[in-house]
Design a protein around this motif. Structure first.
Motif, PDB file in Angstrom:
ATOM      1  N   LEU A 474       0.854  -1.190   0.000  1.00 35.01           N
ATOM      2  CA  LEU A 474       0.000   0.000   0.000  1.00 35.01           C
ATOM      3  C   LEU A 474       0.885   1.233   0.000  1.00 35.01           C
ATOM      4  CD1 LEU A 474      -3.200   0.597   2.026  1.00 35.01           C
ATOM      5  CD2 LEU A 474      -1.338   2.247   2.282  1.00 35.01           C
ATOM      6  N   VAL A 475       0.531   2.224  -0.828  1.00 35.26           N
ATOM      7  CA  VAL A 475       1.315   3.455  -0.908  1.00 35.26           C
ATOM      8  C   VAL A 475       0.384   4.645  -0.731  1.00 35.26           C
ATOM      9  CG1 VAL A 475       1.162   3.375  -3.436  1.00 35.26           C
ATOM     10  CG2 VAL A 475       2.853   4.849  -2.360  1.00 35.26           C
ATOM     11  N   ARG A 476       0.766   5.572   0.101  1.00 34.36           N
ATOM     12  CA  ARG A 476      -0.112   6.699   0.408  1.00 34.36           C
ATOM     13  C   ARG A 476      -0.051   7.749  -0.696  1.00 34.36           C
ATOM     14  NH1 ARG A 476       0.574   8.954   6.272  1.00 34.36           N
ATOM     15  NH2 ARG A 476       2.454   9.797   5.289  1.00 34.36           N
ATOM     16  N   PHE A 477      -1.229   8.197  -1.122  1.00 33.00           N
ATOM     17  CA  PHE A 477      -1.342   9.232  -2.154  1.00 33.00           C
ATOM     18  C   PHE A 477      -0.594  10.497  -1.742  1.00 33.00           C
ATOM     19  CE2 PHE A 477      -3.847  13.055  -3.293  1.00 33.00           C
ATOM     20  CZ  PHE A 477      -3.708  13.041  -4.677  1.00 33.00           C
ATOM     21  N   GLU A 478      -0.737  10.874  -0.483  1.00 34.09           N
ATOM     22  CA  GLU A 478      -0.111  12.117  -0.013  1.00 34.09           C
ATOM     23  C   GLU A 478       1.407  12.053  -0.132  1.00 34.09           C
ATOM     24  OE1 GLU A 478      -4.080  11.526   1.844  1.00 34.09           O
ATOM     25  OE2 GLU A 478      -2.268  10.291   1.735  1.00 34.09           O
ATOM     26  N   ASP A 479       1.984  10.884   0.140  1.00 36.57           N
ATOM     27  CA  ASP A 479       3.436  10.744   0.003  1.00 36.57           C
ATOM     28  C   ASP A 479       3.860  10.883  -1.453  1.00 36.57           C
ATOM     29  OD1 ASP A 479       3.676  10.296   2.727  1.00 36.57           O
ATOM     30  OD2 ASP A 479       3.531   8.117   2.527  1.00 36.57           O
ATOM     31  N   GLY A 480       3.040  10.317  -2.356  1.00 33.37           N
ATOM     32  CA  GLY A 480       3.373  10.429  -3.772  1.00 33.37           C
ATOM     33  C   GLY A 480       3.401  11.862  -4.251  1.00 33.37           C
ATOM     34  N   LYS A 481       2.529  12.694  -3.705  1.00 36.02           N
ATOM     35  CA  LYS A 481       2.486  14.111  -4.095  1.00 36.02           C
ATOM     36  C   LYS A 481       3.591  14.927  -3.418  1.00 36.02           C
ATOM     37  CE  LYS A 481      -1.295  14.715  -6.707  1.00 36.02           C
ATOM     38  NZ  LYS A 481      -1.353  15.488  -7.960  1.00 36.02           N
ATOM     39  N   LEU A 482       3.831  14.664  -2.124  1.00 35.85           N
ATOM     40  CA  LEU A 482       4.753  15.492  -1.354  1.00 35.85           C
ATOM     41  C   LEU A 482       6.196  15.007  -1.426  1.00 35.85           C
ATOM     42  CD1 LEU A 482       2.494  15.970   1.803  1.00 35.85           C
ATOM     43  CD2 LEU A 482       2.942  17.652   0.011  1.00 35.85           C
ATOM     44  N   ASN A 483       6.390  13.726  -1.596  1.00 40.50           N
ATOM     45  CA  ASN A 483       7.739  13.147  -1.670  1.00 40.50           C
ATOM     46  C   ASN A 483       7.834  12.190  -2.861  1.00 40.50           C
ATOM     47  OD1 ASN A 483       9.430  14.027   0.762  1.00 40.50           O
ATOM     48  ND2 ASN A 483       7.496  13.418   1.741  1.00 40.50           N
ATOM     49  N   PRO A 484       7.634  12.708  -4.069  1.00 41.14           N
ATOM     50  CA  PRO A 484       7.552  11.816  -5.233  1.00 41.14           C
ATOM     51  C   PRO A 484       8.824  11.021  -5.494  1.00 41.14           C
ATOM     52  CG  PRO A 484       7.652  14.133  -5.916  1.00 41.14           C
ATOM     53  CD  PRO A 484       7.420  14.129  -4.444  1.00 41.14           C
ATOM     54  N   ARG A 485       9.983  11.610  -5.286  1.00 43.39           N
ATOM     55  CA  ARG A 485      11.215  10.879  -5.574  1.00 43.39           C
ATOM     56  C   ARG A 485      11.360   9.677  -4.641  1.00 43.39           C
ATOM     57  NH1 ARG A 485      16.903  12.306  -4.111  1.00 43.39           N
ATOM     58  NH2 ARG A 485      18.253  10.959  -5.339  1.00 43.39           N
ATOM     59  N   ALA A 486      11.119   9.888  -3.351  1.00 45.42           N
ATOM     60  CA  ALA A 486      11.226   8.788  -2.398  1.00 45.42           C
ATOM     61  C   ALA A 486      10.188   7.713  -2.684  1.00 45.42           C
ATOM     62  CB  ALA A 486      11.061   9.309  -0.969  1.00 45.42           C
ATOM     63  N   VAL A 487       8.948   8.127  -2.971  1.00 42.98           N
ATOM     64  CA  VAL A 487       7.869   7.165  -3.186  1.00 42.98           C
ATOM     65  C   VAL A 487       8.102   6.348  -4.444  1.00 42.98           C
ATOM     66  CG1 VAL A 487       5.436   6.953  -3.845  1.00 42.98           C
ATOM     67  CG2 VAL A 487       6.098   8.340  -1.884  1.00 42.98           C
ATOM     68  N   PHE A 488       8.386   7.019  -5.549  1.00 47.11           N
ATOM     69  CA  PHE A 488       8.428   6.283  -6.808  1.00 47.11           C
ATOM     70  C   PHE A 488       9.751   5.544  -7.009  1.00 47.11           C
ATOM     71  CE2 PHE A 488       4.886   9.196  -7.450  1.00 47.11           C
ATOM     72  CZ  PHE A 488       3.922   8.256  -7.773  1.00 47.11           C
ATOM     73  N   THR A 489      10.791   5.960  -6.304  1.00 41.53           N
ATOM     74  CA  THR A 489      12.004   5.131  -6.270  1.00 41.53           C
ATOM     75  C   THR A 489      11.719   3.831  -5.532  1.00 41.53           C
ATOM     76  OG1 THR A 489      13.457   7.077  -6.325  1.00 41.53           O
ATOM     77  CG2 THR A 489      14.405   5.023  -5.518  1.00 41.53           C
ATOM     78  N   ALA A 490      11.058   3.949  -4.366  1.00 43.70           N
ATOM     79  CA  ALA A 490      10.735   2.755  -3.581  1.00 43.70           C
ATOM     80  C   ALA A 490       9.710   1.882  -4.289  1.00 43.70           C
ATOM     81  CB  ALA A 490      10.219   3.168  -2.199  1.00 43.70           C
ATOM     82  N   LEU A 491       8.702   2.497  -4.912  1.00 47.74           N
ATOM     83  CA  LEU A 491       7.669   1.719  -5.583  1.00 47.74           C
ATOM     84  C   LEU A 491       8.236   0.998  -6.802  1.00 47.74           C
ATOM     85  CD1 LEU A 491       4.754   0.852  -5.584  1.00 47.74           C
ATOM     86  CD2 LEU A 491       4.158   2.957  -6.809  1.00 47.74           C
ATOM     87  N   ALA A 492       9.119   1.663  -7.535  1.00 45.61           N
ATOM     88  CA  ALA A 492       9.764   1.000  -8.669  1.00 45.61           C
ATOM     89  C   ALA A 492      10.575  -0.202  -8.191  1.00 45.61           C
ATOM     90  CB  ALA A 492      10.655   1.987  -9.417  1.00 45.61           C
ATOM     91  N   ALA A 493      11.289  -0.043  -7.078  1.00 42.14           N
ATOM     92  CA  ALA A 493      12.079  -1.155  -6.556  1.00 42.14           C
ATOM     93  C   ALA A 493      11.169  -2.309  -6.144  1.00 42.14           C
ATOM     94  CB  ALA A 493      12.922  -0.692  -5.366  1.00 42.14           C
TER      95      ALA A 493
END
Length: 693
Positions: A474-493
């Motif tokens: 599960l990934v929080r929408f708010e994190d994707g908006k506020l910390n996109p680099r951290a979220v999408f690096t982790a989600l890609a991994a």
């Protein structure tokens, strides 16, 4: 008398079945605090238990050994009861794997130890699960299932070079690499899978529980042991006389697609479009805009029938001339035992176009299919059972779990966005209201109780025995908006994809920032409250009843004060916002129904009755559709119908609230507990802003 004493007395009387039940109860009641009681109970259960009771003894023996209690006795029991009866199968598997590797060209060590000298023994827990025992450290390790459909490594983070992975002992992961890395001959460059094992003897020990035959097929894998890591990557032309540059890039085939990235719809208005836009254009994905699952299934079925009816290649090409891709049509036509997965892959191939498929064919890995089927809403019902348990049942969930579009994929990685529940609820009400205003939804049907539907939607609770949710996050929408680099690096991994430049902007079919309302990476949607469409009483109730989700996923309460709540306090908070919206929408719907009643003739009435719309008495109506049928009858009373419907809505909602306030344990249909979906973990070093709470 203590439970263990009852168990002993029952055993003395020869009532061994009853004694087993008592010993199991003693273990549940804290017998694990007394090693002697644990040993006594495990021995009796092992000897006299039935079915899978042996697994209780197995687990207790492991605990005792790792606690340092009765270690010699426990190991002797484990050998006699679990290892020795099954060791011949492991010896056979070891011998077969050694024979295969002995002839394999890309394994450079051949000094396989004798089976009896291997440093690890594998004790079977069941047909799939083992516990390794390290003879060097004299300790049992964690349970391991080599075939468990979970990817624990991120193999494809760097595709500039051939894939390199270390100490992979999962059958599932080994076959995943074989199926998702393209052959060197297909991509016109050296593209082997390099597997490095840091300890040769440990690698050899695992040959007793792995099946390398399918892994060695096509000779894609290069094995490197210990110091041989310095050979990575190899110059195949210099070492083996093979120049892969002479091979032209081979087009992707439909059946090369084995992996799905499933973008799960947790609920409505959770920010799913935002995540779709980030993954759009990823070079290692086949993606298309989200569509209703029912529409996709209908399209797949229509194509399957049409291609199945074609009696020749020429007829198939004529039937699908609009695709403007005869090669794709011909490949689909020629597939033997064609499946829904094959047709779905063809749809995604067609969406990507020739240029996109040619680019994907040149990549080191086969692209995954990025799939986000959605529903107009996710609706759950609560089935209350005994012992405070409640089963969550959803037609949409069942549709997903039985769909061949999912079942036919061997590898599935799933993620779901979550948005603050109060915000998501407000957005859902707004969308429903605006859709009626601008004509996107029917004007003769009013709003459902979106608050009641939301209260029952606990899609973040998952059944870990269901294969589709074995490997999810599960990934929080708010994190994707506020910390996109951290979220999408982790989600890609997590999804085993490289983090690419395409993930630094939002697009749809290549068009940048396609939806003005979502505004790409603009964080404005994070702070929307939708005050016109919800109220504090509703939001307070949502926070109270979803406090497990709020606490588990890091959301602070904004409306609920954290104190005790009773039914009176809940009801006194009021639900004026949703009730007024429901009432207004049904007033409009009833007016529309009244107009129809005035204008439709006898022929229309007969048509409705033939379609199953029998005459309704007002007290018989169970939902909005029944009420609509009632209103199409002569003499219908719209005001009475509206009052009756609102009473029904409020009573049903209150029943939901009462059921949830009782604190039920949520279980699947088999009575096994549901668990919260694990949350995506972010690298603190990549955070651009403090985490949202």
């Amino acid at each position: 008398m203590e439970t263990v004493e009852i168990a002993r007395r029952l055993a003395e009387l020869g009532r061994n079945g009853d004694a087993c039940r008592a010993y199991k109860l003693a273990l549940q009641q804290g017998g694990e605090r007394d090693p002697a009681v644990m040993m006594e109970a495990a021995l009796h259960i092992l000897r006299f238990g039935g079915g899978n009771d042996y697994q209780i003894s197995y687990t207790v023996f492991l605990s005792l050994h790792n606690l340092g209690c009765f270690q010699e006795d426990v190991l002797s029991l484990m050998d006699t009861a679990f290892y020795e009866p099954n060791v011949q199968g492991q010896k056979d598997r070891y011998r077969e794997n050694c024979a295969l590797l002995g002839k394999y060209p890309y394994l450079f060590r051949k000094d396989f130890p004798d089976f009896d000298r291997l440093p690890i023994r594998f004790y079977p827990f069941d047909n799939d699960v083992y516990t390794p025992y390290d003879l060097r450290t004299k300790r049992f390790g964690e349970y391991m299932d080599p075939k468990e459909p979970v990817l624990r490594h991120s193999f494809f983070q760097d595709l500039e070079h051939p894939v390199l992975a270390e100490d992979v002992y999962s059958q599932y992961e080994l076959e995943y690499l074989r199926d998702n890395v393209r052959k060197s001959e297909y991509v016109g460059r050296e593209n082997h899978i390099y597997l490095h094992y840091t300890d040769w003897d440990t690698f050899c020990a695992h040959l007793a529980v792995l099946d390398l035959r399918p892994v060695l097929r096509e000779e894609k894998v290069v094995f490197l042991a210990e110091e041989e890591i310095s050979w990575y990557p190899m110059d195949f032309q210099a070492r083996f006389g093979i120049d892969y540059r002479q091979y032209p890039i081979k087009p992707l085939g439909l059946r090369e697609i084995q992996k799905m990235v499933w973008h799960v719809q947790l609920s409505t208005h959770n920010g799913g479009d935002f995540f779709n836009e980030v993954f759009d254009g990823h070079p290692n994905l086949l993606a298309m805009p989200s569509r209703l699952l029912s529409d996709i299934e209908e399209t797949v079925e229509t194509i399957s029938r049409a291609i199945g009816r074609a009696s020749s290649r020429e007829e198939a090409l004529r039937s699908f001339e609009a695709w403007q891709d005869p090669d794709l049509v011909e490949e689909l036509y020629n597939l033997r035992n064609r499946t829904a997965k094959d047709v779905l892959a063809a749809l995604f191939f067609r969406e990507s176009g020739k240029a996109g498929m040619q680019a994907a064919a040149g990549e080191r890995i086969v692209p995954a299919l990025f799939f986000q089927p959605h529903f107009t809403n996710i609706v759950y019902e609560l089935e209350l059972g005994q012992n405070g348990q409640a089963a969550l049942c959803s037609g949409e969930y069942d549709q997903i779990c039985t769909s061949p579009l999912f079942r036919d994929f061997k590898y599935i990685k799933a993620f779901t966005p979550m948005r603050r529940i109060t915000t998501s609820h407000g957005g859902s009400v707004r969308f429903a209201v605006v859709s009626r205003q601008i004509g996107l939804s029917r004007s003769d049907i009013g709003l459902s109780d979106l608050l009641g539907i939301r209260l029952l939607n606990r899609s973040f609770l998952i059944d870990r025995s269901e294969r589709l949710f074995k490997d999810c996050v599960l990934v929080r929408f708010e994190d994707g908006k506020l910390n996109p680099r951290a979220v999408f690096t982790a989600l890609a991994a997590f999804l085993d994809l490289p983090y690419t430049e395409s993930m630094t902007y939002c697009s749809e079919a290549g068009r940048r920032d396609p939806h003005p309302e979502t505004k790409g990476f603009d964080p404005a949607p994070v702070y929307k409250t939708y005050d016109e469409f919800t109220c504090d009483g509703e939001r307070r109730l949502l926070e109270y009843l979803f406090r497990d989700a709020y606490e588990g996923y890091g959301y602070d309460f904004q409306y609920y004060d954290g104190g005790p709540v009773d039914e009176r306090k809940v009801v006194s908070g009021g639900f004026a916002a949703i009730d007024s919206r429901i009432r207004d929408s049904w007033e409009q719907a009833f007016q529309e129904a009244a107009r129809k009643n005035e204008t439709c003739g006898e022929e229309e009435r007969r048509r409705l009755q033939k379609a199953g719309r029998r005459p309704f008495r007002l007290e018989e109506a169970k939902d909005g559709a029944d009420l609509q049928s009632y209103l199409l009858q002569p003499g219908a009373n719209p005001r009475a119908a509206l009052d009756a419907y609102m009473e029904q809505v409020q009573a049903h909602r209150l029943a939901i609230i009462r059921a949830l306030m009782s604190g039920p344990e949520f279980v699947n249909r088999q009575g096994l507990p549901l668990r919260m979906m694990p949350e995506l973990k972010l690298d603190p070093a990549l955070l651009e802003q403090p985490l949202y709470h």
